[in-house]
Write a protein that holds these residues in place. Structure first.
Motif, mmCIF file in Angstrom:
data_model
loop_
_atom_site.group_PDB
_atom_site.id
_atom_site.type_symbol
_atom_site.label_atom_id
_atom_site.label_comp_id
_atom_site.label_asym_id
_atom_site.label_seq_id
_atom_site.Cartn_x
_atom_site.Cartn_y
_atom_site.Cartn_z
ATOM 1 N N UNK A 29 19.102 -0.018 1.537
ATOM 2 C CA UNK A 29 17.653 0.201 1.672
ATOM 3 C C UNK A 29 17.031 -0.920 2.486
ATOM 4 N N UNK A 30 17.455 -2.137 2.248
ATOM 5 C CA UNK A 30 16.934 -3.272 3.015
ATOM 6 C C UNK A 30 17.204 -3.083 4.507
ATOM 7 N N UNK A 31 18.419 -2.680 4.831
ATOM 8 C CA UNK A 31 18.783 -2.460 6.235
ATOM 9 C C UNK A 31 17.904 -1.368 6.846
ATOM 10 N N UNK A 32 17.724 -0.271 6.133
ATOM 11 C CA UNK A 32 16.945 0.847 6.657
ATOM 12 C C UNK A 32 15.476 0.457 6.859
ATOM 13 N N UNK A 33 14.916 -0.247 5.893
ATOM 14 C CA UNK A 33 13.507 -0.624 5.992
ATOM 15 C C UNK A 33 13.297 -1.695 7.060
ATOM 16 N N UNK A 34 14.225 -2.628 7.170
ATOM 17 C CA UNK A 34 14.123 -3.655 8.211
ATOM 18 C C UNK A 34 14.221 -3.021 9.595
ATOM 19 N N UNK A 35 15.101 -2.038 9.723
ATOM 20 C CA UNK A 35 15.231 -1.328 10.988
ATOM 21 C C UNK A 35 13.923 -0.635 11.340
ATOM 22 N N UNK A 36 13.335 0.039 10.377
ATOM 23 C CA UNK A 36 12.063 0.726 10.619
ATOM 24 C C UNK A 36 10.970 -0.259 11.016
ATOM 25 N N UNK A 37 10.934 -1.417 10.366
ATOM 26 C CA UNK A 37 9.902 -2.404 10.685
ATOM 27 C C UNK A 37 10.086 -2.964 12.090
ATOM 28 N N UNK A 38 11.325 -3.122 12.513
ATOM 29 C CA UNK A 38 11.603 -3.677 13.839
ATOM 30 C C UNK A 38 11.224 -2.701 14.935
ATOM 31 N N UNK A 39 11.524 -1.421 14.732
ATOM 32 C CA UNK A 39 11.376 -0.417 15.795
ATOM 33 C C UNK A 39 9.941 -0.245 16.277
ATOM 34 N N UNK A 40 8.991 -0.695 15.475
ATOM 35 C CA UNK A 40 7.588 -0.564 15.878
ATOM 36 C C UNK A 40 7.302 -1.368 17.143
ATOM 37 N N UNK A 41 8.023 -2.460 17.341
ATOM 38 C CA UNK A 41 7.820 -3.283 18.541
ATOM 39 C C UNK A 41 9.115 -3.594 19.288
ATOM 40 N N UNK A 42 10.252 -3.539 18.612
ATOM 41 C CA UNK A 42 11.533 -3.947 19.195
ATOM 42 C C UNK A 42 12.554 -2.829 19.035
ATOM 43 N N UNK A 43 12.831 -2.138 20.127
ATOM 44 C CA UNK A 43 13.763 -1.016 20.047
ATOM 45 C C UNK A 43 15.152 -1.364 20.563
ATOM 46 N N UNK A 44 15.326 -2.500 21.204
ATOM 47 C CA UNK A 44 16.656 -2.899 21.658
ATOM 48 C C UNK A 44 17.538 -3.169 20.443
ATOM 49 N N UNK A 45 18.805 -2.752 20.457
ATOM 50 C CA UNK A 45 19.681 -2.949 19.295
ATOM 51 C C UNK A 45 19.763 -4.405 18.816
ATOM 52 N N UNK A 46 19.685 -5.364 19.726
ATOM 53 C CA UNK A 46 19.768 -6.761 19.297
ATOM 54 C C UNK A 46 18.484 -7.209 18.596
ATOM 55 N N UNK A 47 17.331 -6.698 19.062
ATOM 56 C CA UNK A 47 16.087 -7.010 18.376
ATOM 57 C C UNK A 47 16.078 -6.457 16.966
ATOM 58 N N UNK A 48 16.608 -5.238 16.806
ATOM 59 C CA UNK A 48 16.729 -4.628 15.482
ATOM 60 C C UNK A 48 17.735 -5.396 14.627
ATOM 61 N N UNK A 49 18.864 -5.764 15.206
ATOM 62 C CA UNK A 49 19.895 -6.483 14.455
ATOM 63 C C UNK A 49 19.372 -7.809 13.922
ATOM 64 N N UNK A 50 18.554 -8.495 14.715
ATOM 65 C CA UNK A 50 17.987 -9.757 14.256
ATOM 66 C C UNK A 50 17.128 -9.564 13.023
ATOM 67 N N UNK A 51 16.316 -8.495 13.023
ATOM 68 C CA UNK A 51 15.474 -8.211 11.865
ATOM 69 C C UNK A 51 16.315 -7.843 10.648
ATOM 70 N N UNK A 52 17.339 -7.045 10.844
ATOM 71 C CA UNK A 52 18.216 -6.653 9.737
ATOM 72 C C UNK A 52 18.870 -7.882 9.110
ATOM 73 N N UNK A 53 19.387 -8.760 9.955
ATOM 74 C CA UNK A 53 20.088 -9.944 9.437
ATOM 75 C C UNK A 53 19.160 -10.824 8.620
ATOM 76 N N UNK A 92 0.802 -1.228 0.000
ATOM 77 C CA UNK A 92 0.000 0.000 0.000
ATOM 78 C C UNK A 92 0.831 1.273 0.000
ATOM 79 N N UNK A 93 2.001 1.235 0.665
ATOM 80 C CA UNK A 93 2.793 2.457 0.836
ATOM 81 C C UNK A 93 4.098 2.448 0.045
ATOM 82 N N UNK A 94 4.565 1.271 -0.351
ATOM 83 C CA UNK A 94 5.818 1.179 -1.090
ATOM 84 C C UNK A 94 7.052 1.244 -0.220
ATOM 85 N N UNK A 95 6.844 1.384 1.092
ATOM 86 C CA UNK A 95 7.941 1.430 2.047
ATOM 87 C C UNK A 95 7.351 1.134 3.423
ATOM 88 N N UNK A 96 8.192 1.040 4.421
ATOM 89 C CA UNK A 96 7.713 0.798 5.782
ATOM 90 C C UNK A 96 7.282 2.122 6.402
#
Length: 301
Positions: free
Chosen positions: A141-165, A64-68
């Motif tokens: 871009x993948x890293x940035x969008x994955x980070x944005x998607x994670x931050x909605x529920x997981x703000x700890x750096x390791x939670x974000x890193x898991x989503x990025x990976x 719907x939005x083309x991005x997170x």
């Protein structure tokens, strides 16, 4: 969206994620547990969990939005939140407050675990379709969008890193031929420093192993529901089985732990490469259908 293949790659990833999630969840039922040692499938129907429900929101927002769009994603999570799908207590409360009381998702996410944020595997479990959507042409871009998607529920750096990976892994699986050490090395290069990235480095050293239980003994199997305890092992399996959905599923499930989530992550990554055709047809038929609201009939299928 990077090219015309994006929807097809992302849908394949979502379907693989859902099948892995739904079949894996069945092995939490005591009567089904003896089947796992012999790599036998449980009785159907197979119902997916919160892993798939949240991944559907990720893909719907991209459509719907083309991005997170973080606000749109938070509200989609809340709108489609089904308590009975197995959400963790913290996310259950957060999504209920957003839906019923209009709570600010930023305050809720940042306030988790006494303000430290969640480092659980929930952001990683839902993100593979995002990586498949963008592909490997622009991994920044993948890293940035994955980070944005994670931050909605997981703000700890390791939670974000898991989503990025996981997102980078799915992007590479979607349109590159990297496997094994080269695959893991590229993921590690894009993953923020910390325990998740250290675990990926460890996974590289364990690639000569053939028994997934030996790898899981060092990398974890999601037993502690954390990103560091979950993601490195899933990436090890994907690196070892990049073109075989069934082998990847069994190598993941056999080690136990958080089986629905580990199998969802691996299923989403491997399906991004093998496509829907690479998922066993009878597995797809026996799995619960994806919800209509994700819009697979609206230009995504």
């Amino acid at each position: 969206m990077t090219d015309d293949r994006s929807p097809a790659r992302a849908v394949a990833s979502l379907r693989g994620l859902a099948v892995g999630d739904a079949v894996g969840a069945c092995y939490f039922i005591p009567l089904n547990q003896p089947l796992l040692a012999d790599r036998r499938l449980p009785p159907d129907p197979w119902y997916w969990t919160d892993d798939t429900e949240m991944a559907c929101s990720v893909l719907a927002v991209l459509r719907d939005r083309g991005h997170v769009d973080q606000d749109a994603l938070a509200h989609s999570f809340a709108e489609h939140h089904d308590f009975d799908r197995g959400y963790g207590a913290g996310v259950n409360r957060m999504l209920r407050l957003i839906r019923q009381e209009g709570a600010d998702w930023r305050e809720q996410a940042q306030g988790m675990f006494s303000g430290k944020g969640s480092w659980g595997n929930g952001a990683a479990m839902r993100v593979a379709p995002l990586g498949a959507w963008y592909g490997s042409a622009d991994l920044d871009r993948v890293v940035a969008e994955a980070t944005a998607s994670a931050e909605v529920t997981h703000t700890h750096p390791e939670g974000v890193a898991g989503a990025v990976a996981v997102a980078v892994a799915a992007a590479l699986a979607a349109d590159s031929d990297l496997t094994g050490h080269a695959f893991l090395d590229e993921i590690a290069e894009r993953t923020p420093p910390g325990l998740v990235r250290d675990g990926i480095g460890n996974a590289m050293t364990l690639l000569p192993l053939t028994d997934p239980r030996s790898a899981a003994a060092s990398l974890g199997n999601g037993r502690y529901i954390s990103a560091p305890d979950t993601v490195p092992f899933c990436l090890w399996v994907a690196a070892k089985n990049p073109n075989n959905f069934q082998n990847a599923f069994w190598d993941t499930a056999i080690v136990g732990g958080d089986i629905d989530t580990t199998c969802a992550i691996v299923g989403g990554i491997v399906a991004a490469r093998v496509g829907v055709a690479g998922i066993p047809e009878d597995w797809l038929k026996r799995c619960e259908a994806l919800p209509e609201w994700v819009g697979l009939g609206s230009g995504l299928a």
